[in-house]
Design a protein around this motif. Sequence first.
Motif, PDB file in Angstrom:
ATOM      1  N   ALA A 114       0.850  -1.188   0.000  1.00  0.00           N
ATOM      2  CA  ALA A 114       0.000   0.000   0.000  1.00  0.00           C
ATOM      3  C   ALA A 114       0.882   1.232   0.000  1.00  0.00           C
ATOM      4  CB  ALA A 114      -0.912   0.003   1.201  1.00  0.00           C
ATOM      5  N   GLY A 115       0.736   2.027  -1.032  1.00  0.00           N
ATOM      6  CA  GLY A 115       1.597   3.204  -1.153  1.00  0.00           C
ATOM      7  C   GLY A 115       0.958   4.444  -0.555  1.00  0.00           C
ATOM      8  N   MET A 116       1.605   5.552  -0.816  1.00  0.00           N
ATOM      9  CA  MET A 116       1.156   6.851  -0.316  1.00  0.00           C
ATOM     10  C   MET A 116      -0.220   7.211  -0.903  1.00  0.00           C
ATOM     11  SD  MET A 116       2.425   9.012   1.707  1.00  0.00           S
ATOM     12  CE  MET A 116       1.932  10.617   2.235  1.00  0.00           C
ATOM     13  N   LYS A 117      -0.451   6.822  -2.167  1.00  0.00           N
ATOM     14  CA  LYS A 117      -1.685   7.180  -2.861  1.00  0.00           C
ATOM     15  C   LYS A 117      -2.919   6.567  -2.185  1.00  0.00           C
ATOM     16  CE  LYS A 117      -3.706   7.595  -7.274  1.00  0.00           C
ATOM     17  NZ  LYS A 117      -3.819   7.790  -8.560  1.00  0.00           N
ATOM     18  N   SER A 118      -2.842   5.298  -1.787  1.00  0.00           N
ATOM     19  CA  SER A 118      -4.000   4.662  -1.169  1.00  0.00           C
ATOM     20  C   SER A 118      -4.285   5.248   0.208  1.00  0.00           C
ATOM     21  CB  SER A 118      -3.804   3.148  -1.085  1.00  0.00           C
ATOM     22  OG  SER A 118      -2.714   2.852  -0.238  1.00  0.00           O
ATOM     23  N   LYS A 119      -3.220   5.670   0.936  1.00  0.00           N
ATOM     24  CA  LYS A 119      -3.449   6.326   2.239  1.00  0.00           C
ATOM     25  C   LYS A 119      -4.177   7.645   2.052  1.00  0.00           C
ATOM     26  CE  LYS A 119       0.112   4.539   5.288  1.00  0.00           C
ATOM     27  NZ  LYS A 119       1.475   4.697   5.757  1.00  0.00           N
ATOM     28  N   ARG A 120      -3.775   8.384   1.017  1.00  0.00           N
ATOM     29  CA  ARG A 120      -4.423   9.666   0.748  1.00  0.00           C
ATOM     30  C   ARG A 120      -5.883   9.455   0.339  1.00  0.00           C
ATOM     31  NH1 ARG A 120      -1.240  13.324  -3.183  1.00  0.00           N
ATOM     32  NH2 ARG A 120      -2.890  12.941  -4.682  1.00  0.00           N
ATOM     33  N   THR A 121      -6.154   8.451  -0.467  1.00  0.00           N
ATOM     34  CA  THR A 121      -7.520   8.131  -0.881  1.00  0.00           C
ATOM     35  C   THR A 121      -8.371   7.802   0.334  1.00  0.00           C
ATOM     36  OG1 THR A 121      -6.649   7.242  -2.936  1.00  0.00           O
ATOM     37  CG2 THR A 121      -8.923   6.684  -2.404  1.00  0.00           C
ATOM     38  N   LEU A 122      -7.811   6.996   1.246  1.00  0.00           N
ATOM     39  CA  LEU A 122      -8.529   6.628   2.468  1.00  0.00           C
ATOM     40  C   LEU A 122      -8.832   7.868   3.306  1.00  0.00           C
ATOM     41  CD1 LEU A 122      -9.607   4.284   4.182  1.00  0.00           C
ATOM     42  CD2 LEU A 122      -7.407   4.263   5.365  1.00  0.00           C
ATOM     43  N   LEU A 123      -7.833   8.754   3.412  1.00  0.00           N
ATOM     44  CA  LEU A 123      -8.016   9.983   4.192  1.00  0.00           C
ATOM     45  C   LEU A 123      -9.150  10.830   3.598  1.00  0.00           C
ATOM     46  CD1 LEU A 123      -6.685  11.423   6.611  1.00  0.00           C
ATOM     47  CD2 LEU A 123      -5.425  12.794   4.947  1.00  0.00           C
ATOM     48  N   PHE A 124      -9.179  10.954   2.262  1.00  0.00           N
ATOM     49  CA  PHE A 124     -10.252  11.714   1.615  1.00  0.00           C
ATOM     50  C   PHE A 124     -11.608  11.094   1.879  1.00  0.00           C
ATOM     51  CE2 PHE A 124      -7.116  13.807  -1.309  1.00  0.00           C
ATOM     52  CZ  PHE A 124      -7.464  15.095  -0.954  1.00  0.00           C
ATOM     53  N   ARG A 125     -11.652   9.770   1.829  1.00  0.00           N
ATOM     54  CA  ARG A 125     -12.922   9.085   2.080  1.00  0.00           C
ATOM     55  C   ARG A 125     -13.414   9.348   3.497  1.00  0.00           C
ATOM     56  NH1 ARG A 125     -11.882   3.358  -0.953  1.00  0.00           N
ATOM     57  NH2 ARG A 125     -12.327   4.124  -3.043  1.00  0.00           N
ATOM     58  N   ILE A 126     -12.504   9.237   4.459  1.00  0.00           N
ATOM     59  CA  ILE A 126     -12.881   9.479   5.861  1.00  0.00           C
ATOM     60  C   ILE A 126     -13.363  10.912   6.032  1.00  0.00           C
ATOM     61  CG2 ILE A 126     -11.964   9.666   8.213  1.00  0.00           C
ATOM     62  CD1 ILE A 126     -10.166   7.231   7.493  1.00  0.00           C
ATOM     63  N   LEU A 127     -12.636  11.848   5.417  1.00  0.00           N
ATOM     64  CA  LEU A 127     -12.996  13.263   5.498  1.00  0.00           C
ATOM     65  C   LEU A 127     -14.372  13.509   4.876  1.00  0.00           C
ATOM     66  CD1 LEU A 127     -11.525  15.715   6.605  1.00  0.00           C
ATOM     67  CD2 LEU A 127     -10.843  16.277   4.284  1.00  0.00           C
ATOM     68  N   THR A 128     -14.627  12.898   3.724  1.00  0.00           N
ATOM     69  CA  THR A 128     -15.918  13.047   3.050  1.00  0.00           C
ATOM     70  C   THR A 128     -17.053  12.526   3.932  1.00  0.00           C
ATOM     71  OG1 THR A 128     -14.821  12.772   0.927  1.00  0.00           O
ATOM     72  CG2 THR A 128     -17.210  12.502   0.950  1.00  0.00           C
TER      73      THR A 128
END
Length: 160
Positions: A1-15
């Motif tokens: 799991a790279g940096m991109k998937s962590k950022r995607t997860l963070l956006f989802r949580i924020l949304t």
Amino acid sequence: AGMKSKRTLLFRILTIAILAAIAAVMMVIGRGHTVYFDTSALEYEGKTYEAPYKIVVLVDGEQVAKLYEKERGMSTCIGQKLDVTFEITETKGGEEKTVDMTIPVPYNMDGVIINLPGYLAQLPEEAYLTEFIPAVPEEDPTDEELPTDEFGGDMALGDI
């Protein structure tokens, strides 16, 4: 799991957090109701309550309806109560009197019909308040294709 998937997860949580916050605010504000003002005469417990000659309905100082007998006006209300000003003229050319009232709006009804003659007579809620149920066009059973004879006419058995 790279940096991109962590950022995607963070956006989802924020949304999800933002949507939850909006939902919470909407719950507090309350949902929108359409309130219909009806001036038809009302029968209640054997007594008839006639509509005044004219009722002007103001919500937040803005005229939403000018109603004569057997007319209906409407307003939209957010929350559980509607602050209304009625300018009531009992008879044509008569004195206008102003009444400020707060109408409680049941949370579970989207559309509410307030019968003004009943409401102004301060009858209990069950007398003046009815739920507005939009008329759903029912399927007309007579529209079905009826079997016909080969000549295209509807032949009854008596015609044979």
